[in-house]
Scaffold this active site. Sequence first.
Site, mmCIF file in Angstrom:
data_model
loop_
_atom_site.group_PDB
_atom_site.id
_atom_site.type_symbol
_atom_site.label_atom_id
_atom_site.label_comp_id
_atom_site.label_asym_id
_atom_site.label_seq_id
_atom_site.Cartn_x
_atom_site.Cartn_y
_atom_site.Cartn_z
ATOM 1 N N GLY A 16 0.629 -1.062 0.027
ATOM 2 C CA GLY A 16 0.094 0.041 0.009
ATOM 3 C C GLY A 16 0.712 1.322 -0.192
ATOM 4 N N GLY A 18 2.658 2.513 2.407
ATOM 5 C CA GLY A 18 3.882 2.488 3.153
ATOM 6 C C GLY A 18 5.008 1.868 2.092
ATOM 7 C CB VAL A 65 2.872 0.436 15.333
ATOM 8 C CG1 VAL A 65 3.657 0.310 13.670
ATOM 9 C CG2 VAL A 65 1.401 0.001 14.851
ATOM 10 C CE1 TYR A 152 -9.769 6.460 8.175
ATOM 11 C CE2 TYR A 152 -8.332 4.520 8.939
ATOM 12 C CZ TYR A 152 -8.618 5.548 8.125
ATOM 13 O OH TYR A 152 -7.394 5.770 6.959
#
Length: 254
Positions: A16, A18, A65, A152
Amino acid sequence: MSLAQSVAVITGAGQGLGRAFAEILLKNGAKVLLTDINETVGQKTLSELAASHGQDKVAFLKSDVTKETDFQSAFSTAKSKLGAVNIMVNNAGTGNEKDAWESTIDINVKGTIKGTKVALDHFRKDKGGNGGVIINVASIAGLNPNPCGPVYGASKAAIIMFSQCWGMNTDAVSNGVRINVLAPAFAETEMVKALRVGKEIHKPEIATQMLDQVGVLPVEKVAEAFLELVTDTSKNNAILKVSAHMGKGYHSLK
Ligand SMILES: NC(=O)C1=CN([C@@H]2O[C@H](COP(=O)(O)OP(=O)(O)OC[C@H]3O[C@@H](n4cnc5c(N)ncnc54)[C@H](O)[C@@H]3O)[C@@H](O)[C@H]2O)C=CC1
Ligand SMILES: CCC(=O)/C=C/C=C\C[C@@H](O)/C=C/C=C/C=C\[C@@H](O)CCCC(=O)O
């Protein structure tokens, strides 16, 4: 800012946006540590980018993360394999809204906070660093509410506010650290494919309308906007929006 001596850590870089950020940095002479929780996509992307840009220019580390220790490992791995890091890209994100909504907060908000904290500790000149730039990937959804992804949207709004607060902090900017926000609208990735299916969101029919109205960007267009935030040293505390129907433009919360 010359990328020739730059080293970046990018989260969620297996695919994607990244991956697109990694590619544009590599094309412009930087070295990149790809990090991702998904080892399969990470290793596949590593082999493809190493073939294109050289094995000495790119490395991969499986990393989550939500774990601050993984960020510390990323910085030490990057330093040993590629050189001292001066670009941190907090990109990893997810859009779980229903049963797994807490993972959206853990990954998008807490993951970005952890990545920013570790990067500040490494970049700040008053802490022995050489300066650097932090790019936090938010979303237009963090600026414009929509009924499909309240959690989100809240996570992305949190990233924007957190980044703006640090971007105005003289402890950061006077010690050589720039902090910018990238706020894309829809881009053609697995996340948008999932949005089209509409399983994990509210009001999927509205998501379809938004996709039709706003359009979907190729990831390369988002990467071009990203590169501007990295290389233009006049950009600190900036919020750069990029969307298919509105193009690219800076946004102010004031
Ligand atoms: N695609 C779009 O339309 C837009 C995406 N964004 C944001 O851009 C970022 C990237 O999104 P996409 O490339 O579209 O998503 P994607 O779903 O294609 O890729 C996300 C990557 O993050 C990784 N990841 C997920 N959880 C992780 C964790 N805990 N630790 C490390 N890596 C993890 C995944 O394995 C995946 O490789 C996200 O923050 C997203 O919210 C923002 C605006 C628009
Ligand atoms: C629940 C998970 C979710 O929401 C999935 C999102 C999928 C793609 C990423 C997301 O960050 C994209 C959001 C795009 C929003 C777009 C547009 C509208 O808010 C109007 C934008 C008007 C403008 O361009 O300024």
